[in-house]
Enzyme design. Sequence first.
Site, PDB file in Angstrom:
ATOM      1  N   LYS A  54       5.054  14.353 -12.325  1.00 48.34           N
ATOM      2  CA  LYS A  54       3.787  14.109 -11.635  1.00 48.34           C
ATOM      3  C   LYS A  54       3.891  12.841 -10.794  1.00 48.34           C
ATOM      4  O   LYS A  54       4.833  12.056 -10.930  1.00 48.34           O
ATOM      5  CB  LYS A  54       2.653  13.981 -12.655  1.00 48.34           C
ATOM      6  CG  LYS A  54       2.827  12.840 -13.642  1.00 48.34           C
ATOM      7  CD  LYS A  54       1.726  12.836 -14.689  1.00 48.34           C
ATOM      8  CE  LYS A  54       1.916  11.686 -15.670  1.00 48.34           C
ATOM      9  NZ  LYS A  54       0.836  11.624 -16.669  1.00 48.34           N
ATOM     10  N   TYR A 275      -0.783 -18.129   1.909  1.00 50.91           N
ATOM     11  CA  TYR A 275      -2.237 -18.071   1.964  1.00 50.91           C
ATOM     12  C   TYR A 275      -2.862 -19.009   0.928  1.00 50.91           C
ATOM     13  O   TYR A 275      -2.422 -19.071  -0.222  1.00 50.91           O
ATOM     14  CB  TYR A 275      -2.719 -16.650   1.690  1.00 50.91           C
ATOM     15  CG  TYR A 275      -2.742 -15.761   2.912  1.00 50.91           C
ATOM     16  CD1 TYR A 275      -3.504 -16.097   4.030  1.00 50.91           C
ATOM     17  CD2 TYR A 275      -2.008 -14.583   2.941  1.00 50.91           C
ATOM     18  CE1 TYR A 275      -3.528 -15.284   5.142  1.00 50.91           C
ATOM     19  CE2 TYR A 275      -2.032 -13.760   4.051  1.00 50.91           C
ATOM     20  CZ  TYR A 275      -2.786 -14.114   5.150  1.00 50.91           C
ATOM     21  OH  TYR A 275      -2.805 -13.304   6.255  1.00 50.91           O
TER      22      TYR A 275
END
Length: 381
Positions: A54, A275
Amino acid sequence: MLAHSNGIEDEPADESDGFAASGGILTVDLTALRANYARLRQEATGAEVAGVVKANAYGLGIEPVAKALWAEGCRTFFVAQLCEALELRPLLPDADIFVLNGLASGTEEAAARRNIRPVLNSLPQIRAWSALAAREGGRLPAAIQVDSGMSRLGLSGQEVEAVAADSALLAGIETRLVMSHLACADEPAHPANKAQLESFRRLAALLPKAPLSLANSAGVFLGPDFRFDLVRPGIALYGGRPLAGERANPMRPVVRLEARIVQLRHVPAGAGIGYGLSAVAEQAMRLATIGIGYADGWPRRLGNHIAAFAGARALPMVGRVSMDSIILDIGDAPLGDGDLVDLIGQNQDVDAVAGAADTISYEILTSLGRRFARRYIGESA
């Protein structure tokens, strides 16, 4: 090609194939994948070993992964949703394919036409599949899942008793598998494991006689009582550690993730980095910016407290993880623009990355983004 005792094969990327256009390279070792399948088959003696593919084979590519598992002898595959089964069917025309979440109302005929088997988790799903079988004038194969204590998918104890009391509910269904799922298998001493085992045995005894399945990756290693007729490993196939707290991982590493240096710079003491200027250079530093970030699935929370590697040398991440870039402290490492550094590899496996990010290896693998160049190596590549 150099082989490492604790890592994926170190085979340089072929830049002529377009790898230079990407910020990172994700290498999948299909030989190691097949070896992991063989190891699980050895561990689960007497039980069939299925393959859980999956989520695009846990982010690694359903086509090459499924074909490699098929070549190793895997014949039963599990996906989560019908769309995944529809993608897998043309790749493996003769495989047994089960859909763990069952089928959405109205999609039953599409599944039946392609010989895709639902895992029936509720009375409405059972009624819909049985009704289709009646219209087709035959019986349709399916798995039935019972909830043995996880409260996620599967028939409750009361619903199992209702099915047992009304034989008409399963009249059109050929029960190929009765299954459940363990909630705490990665913690072998957890009391829920024994409780779920007992609950599963009790509920399965009320349903038509069929092969039984309870064990996931970790469940395979809980002992023969948990293996029954079929086991359903997922993360262990892809090199993840099946049991929490175990020092030695019995599985071979399948994934290597490399990132490319896109810029080098020297900064003076006191310079802010990244940042928010969440890191500040305490002394003059030599920095490298690599071209991946949280848009590629690298967790933002790893900023300032994990490393990349150049060979065995750790290159600490400094500052926050940006959308498309990460800054490394490379000191005097002999690196230049365009060089590759390891984020997942022999010195830092996927479980180590997951631990640093306070998550699990499943999330790391399935989050790896589309911008990586994917490279498959090994006998099935």
